[in-house]
Motif scaffolding. Structure first.
Motif, PDB file in Angstrom:
ATOM      1  N   LYS A   1      -0.128   1.480  19.850  1.00  0.00           N
ATOM      2  CA  LYS A   1      -1.034   0.324  19.835  1.00  0.00           C
ATOM      3  C   LYS A   1      -0.596  -0.691  18.776  1.00  0.00           C
ATOM      4  O   LYS A   1      -0.544  -1.904  19.037  1.00  0.00           O
ATOM      5  CB  LYS A   1      -2.460   0.798  19.555  1.00  0.00           C
TER       6      LYS A   1
ATOM      7  N   GLU B   1      -6.959  -2.671  26.181  1.00  0.00           N
ATOM      8  CA  GLU B   1      -7.508  -3.197  24.916  1.00  0.00           C
ATOM      9  C   GLU B   1      -6.767  -4.450  24.455  1.00  0.00           C
ATOM     10  O   GLU B   1      -7.377  -5.334  23.846  1.00  0.00           O
ATOM     11  CB  GLU B   1      -7.423  -2.116  23.840  1.00  0.00           C
TER      12      GLU B   1
ATOM     13  N   ARG C   1      -4.600   2.599  28.194  1.00  0.00           N
ATOM     14  CA  ARG C   1      -5.612   2.274  27.176  1.00  0.00           C
ATOM     15  C   ARG C   1      -5.161   1.104  26.309  1.00  0.00           C
ATOM     16  O   ARG C   1      -5.934   0.172  26.054  1.00  0.00           O
ATOM     17  CB  ARG C   1      -5.871   3.500  26.306  1.00  0.00           C
TER      18      ARG C   1
END
Length: 586
Positions: free
Chosen positions: A368, A400, A396
Motif C-alpha cells: 500500500k 482504497e 484492497r
C-alpha cells in the motif's frame, strides 16, 4: 542521509539528464542503415509483415517494401541484405536475475551432475586443510530432484564443513556444517522456510528459503571488490544478446547493488541489453518497518532512468518456489507422487501445502505504501493459494487508492488459480509475468508435488489469454533463450518428452508477442519497444529460420544470427541457446 538513500539519489541525479532524449527519430534526410530483403515480422497491432527497415539515430526511420525503403538510401547508407531471413523486434526477457558474485553465496566450485559429486568434493577437500569450509554449487536441474543429505556428504568429506547450494533457495550441509550452524532437533522451524528432518526430528542438512539463514550466518563471507562485482554483472548480462534479447527486466536487486549496476552500464552499456531493475523488499513476518523505511528512503518511484537503464517495480515474494518445492497451494501436495525421499512433506505427515513467505497483512502494509508513493508492484506467486492471497491484497489496495494505469503484476502464477481469481486478475488489469519454459524445465519438480489436473494445467497460458489477462514472457534466468520459451508455450512439452496440458498451448504469434510487446508493456515501454514501427528504438533480432512457418517442434533450435540494439549490432554469429535434456531415469 543513510547509505541506501545516498546511493540511489546519486543514481537519480546521474540519470536525469538522459531522460530528455526523445523516442521519435528525426525523419529528415536519409537512412544510416537499411536492412532489406528480409521477412520483417513487425509485431504491430495487426502483426503485419514487411520487407525492409530503415534506421537512423538509433531509431526506426521507416518500415515497408524493399523499393520504398531503399529510396531512403544515400551513398553513405549501410545496406544489409538479409537474404530472406526473418527480422523480429528484439526479444524482451521480462524476468531475469543477476548477482554481483560469480556463484551464489561465494561458492568456489560447482558439481555438474550427481555422478560427479564424490569426485568433485574429494578434489576440493584435497586443496585445503581439514576443518576449512567447502562451499559449492550443484548444477540445476539435477540437484532439485535429489539433494544429498548430511550422511551422504559425510561419507565423502568427513573432515570439512560442507555447504552445497542448489540455486539460491535451497542448500544442504554435512554434519560438520550442521554443528557450526547450531542446528539440532530442538531448532525451531522458521515460518518462512523448512529444515528437512529425519523421523526423529534431526536435521538432515537440507534447508530451504528462510531456514537458509542458519547456514548463511556461519559460512565464510566472500571478499569481493567492487571491480570484481562489476565484471561479474557484466559477464551475466552479456549472455543475453546472443539469445536475441535486447531488453531485460531484472526481477529483484537490493538498493546497495544499484550503484554497481549503474557503473556497469556507464562503462559497458553499449554492449548490453537495455535493463529495468526491480527493487527486492523482504518484509517477511518481522521486517515490515525495515521495508517501509527502505521504500521511504529511496526518495523516488518506478520509471526513473533512461532508455538504457531505469527502475521498475518493487518486488516481493508471497510464497516459496517450484524447485524446493514449497510453493503455497490451496490443497495439500500429492505426496504419493514424490520421487525425493526427503521431500518437505515428510516433515508434515504428508499434509504439506507449502510456505507463506509474506503474510497478507504485511504484504498489504508494504504494498500500500509503495503504491501510494508511485511504485509499481510485482508479487511472486507460484502456488494457487499465494495467487489468491496476493490478488486479494492488490484488490484492497486498488479500491482504497484507485490508479488506472498501475501495471501491478504477478510473477509466475504457476499453479492455475480458481476461475474467480483469474476473473479478478482480468478485472483489476493485473499483468502476469509468466515463464513458458517452466513447462519444460520445471515439470520435473512439479512431479514431486502435484499430479492430475494441477500438473496438467500448471503454468497456464491459454487460460490467461482467454480471460483477457495481459501476459509478459521471461526466462527467470534458468538460463533459457526466448526461442525455447516460445517452443514450450506452443508445444507444452515437458522434460520427459510428454505433452502437459495441451489445452494451455498458445499460437506462435501470441508467444512472440508475449516475448516482445508483453514485457515492454509491463515496464511502460510499449511506445518505444516491442515492435518494429516508425519512431521506436531500433532493437531487432535476425533469425536463421522463420518461426511462423517452421515446424513448432524445431523452434527451440532456431539460430540467432544478429542482435541489434539502438541500430548497432551487439551480437553477430550463429547462436542457439542450449537447453537441458534430462536423462530418462529421472
Amino acid at each position: 542521509m543513510d547509505n541506501a538513500l545516498r546511493k540511489v539519489s546519486s543514481l537519480a541525479l546521474l540519470m536525469a539528464p538522459l531522460m530528455a532524449f526523445g523516442a521519435t527519430a528525426n525523419q529528415d534526410g536519409t537512412a544510416e542503415t537499411i536492412y532489406h530483403n528480409a521477412k520483417v515480422v513487425t509485431v504491430n497491432d495487426s502483426f503485419e509483415i514487411a520487407e525492409a527497415v530503415a534506421v537512423k539515430n538509433g531509431h526506426i526511420m521507416a518500415v515497408g517494401s524493399n523499393s520504398q525503403i531503399q529510396a531512403l538510401a544515400s551513398t553513405d547508407t549501410k545496406l544489409v541484405d538479409l537474404h530472406g531471413k526473418t527480422l523480429l523486434p528484439g526479444f524482451y526477457d521480462g524476468h531475469i536475475h543477476v548477482g554481483t558474485g560469480a556463484r551464489p553465496f561465494g561458492a568456489t566450485f560447482n558439481v555438474p551432475t550427481p555422478d560427479q559429486l564424490g569426485e568433485v568434493l574429494a578434489e576440493q577437500a584435497a586443496k585445503v586443510p581439514a576443518g576449512e569450509w567447502l562451499v559449492g554449487v550443484m548444477n540445476r536441474p539435477y540437484c532439485h530432484m535429489k539433494m544429498p543429505n548430511r550422511w551422504e556428504l559425510d561419507a565423502i568429506v568427513p573432515d570439512h564443513p560442507v555447504m552445497l547450494a542448489c540455486g539460491v533457495l535451497k542448500l544442504t550441509l554435512n554434519s560438520q556444517a550442521i554443528g557450526k550452524a547450531g542446528l539440532s532437533k530442538d531448532t525451531p522451524e522458521p515460518k518462512d522456510g523448512l529444515i528437512v528432518r529425519d523421523e526423529q526430528g534431526e536435521p538432515l542438512g537440507v534447508l530451504t528459503m528462510g531456514a537458509r539463514s542458519y547456514a548463511l550466518g556461519v559460512i565464510p563471507k566472500p571478499s569481493l571488490s567492487d571491480e570484481q562485482a562489476r565484471e561479474n554483472l557484466r559477464a551475466q548480462l552479456k549472455k543475453f544478446p546472443p539469445m536475441g534479447v535486447t531488453s531485460v527486466n531484472v526481477a529483484g536487486v537490493r538498493p546497495n547493488e544499484l550503484r554497481l549496476i549503474q557503473d556497469v552500464y556507464a562503462r559497458w552499456g553499449d554492449e548490453l541489453p537495455r535493463a529495468t531493475l526491480q527493487i527486492f523488499m523482504f518484509p517477511g513476518y518481522d521486517h515490515v518497518e525495515t521495508s517501509l523505511a527502505e521504500i521511504e528512503g529511496l526518495g523516488f518511484h518506478s520509471g526513473i532512468g533512461d532508455q538504457r537503464l531505469k527502475l521498475g517495480a518493487i518486488k516481493m515474494a508471497m510464497d516459496g518456489a517450484i524447485a524446493v518445492p514449497d510453493f503455497k497451494t490451496i490443497e495439500p501436495y500429492d505426496s504419493q507422487v514424490s520421487f525425493d525421499e526427503h521431500g518437505p512433506w515428510e516433515n508434515h505427515d504428508g499434509h504439506f501445502d507449502g510456505v507463506t513467505v509474506i503474510p497478507q497483512d504485511n504484504l498489504y502494509k508494504v504494498g500500500k505504501r509503495a503504491h501510494e508513493l508511485g511504485w509499481q508492484l510485482g508479487i511472486h506467486t507460484i502456488g494457487d493459494a499465494a495467487a489468491v492471497q496476493a490478488v486479494e491484497v492488490l484488490e484492497r489496495i486498488l479500491k482504497e487508492s484507485p490508479k488506472k494505469d498501475h501495471r501491478h503484476h504477478l510473477h509466475h502464477l504457476t499453479i492455475r488459480p480458481p476461475e474467480a481469481t483469474l476473473a479478478k486478475i482480468a478485472d483489476l488489469d493485473i499483468i502476469v509475468d509468466t515463464q513458458p519454459n517452466y513447462t519444460y524445465y520445471n515439470n520435473a519438480f512439479m512431479l514431486a508435488a502435484v499430479s492430475g489436473e494441477r500438473l496438467e494445467r500448471q503454468n497456464p497460458q491459454r487460460s490467461l489469454l482467454d480471460h483477457g489477462i495481459k501476459i509478459a514472457y521471461g526466462s527467470d534466468g534458468l538460463p533459457h533463450g526466448p526461442l525455447l520459451g516460445i517452443w514450450a508455450a506452443t508445444t507444452r512439452i515437458g522434460y520427459d518428452g510428454k505433452v502437459y496440458g495441451a489445452e494451455e498451448a498458445i499460437k506462435v504469434e501470441e508467444a512472440i508477442r508475449a516475448y516482445t510487446q508483453g514485457p515492454a508493456y509491463l515496464t511502460f515501454d510499449e511506445n518505444e519497444r516491442g515492435s518494429i514501427e516508425e519512431g521506436k528504438v531500433a532493437d531487432m533480432v535476425v533469425l536463421a529460420e522463420d518461426p511462423l512457418t517452421i515446424d513448432p517442434l524445431k523452434l527451440r533450435d532456431v539460430a540467432v544470427e544478429k542482435t541489434i540494439v539502438a541500430g548497432e549490432e551487439v551480437f553477430a554469429g550463429s547462436h542457439v541457446e542450449p537447453y537441458y535434456q534430462l536423462p530418462p531415469a529421472l
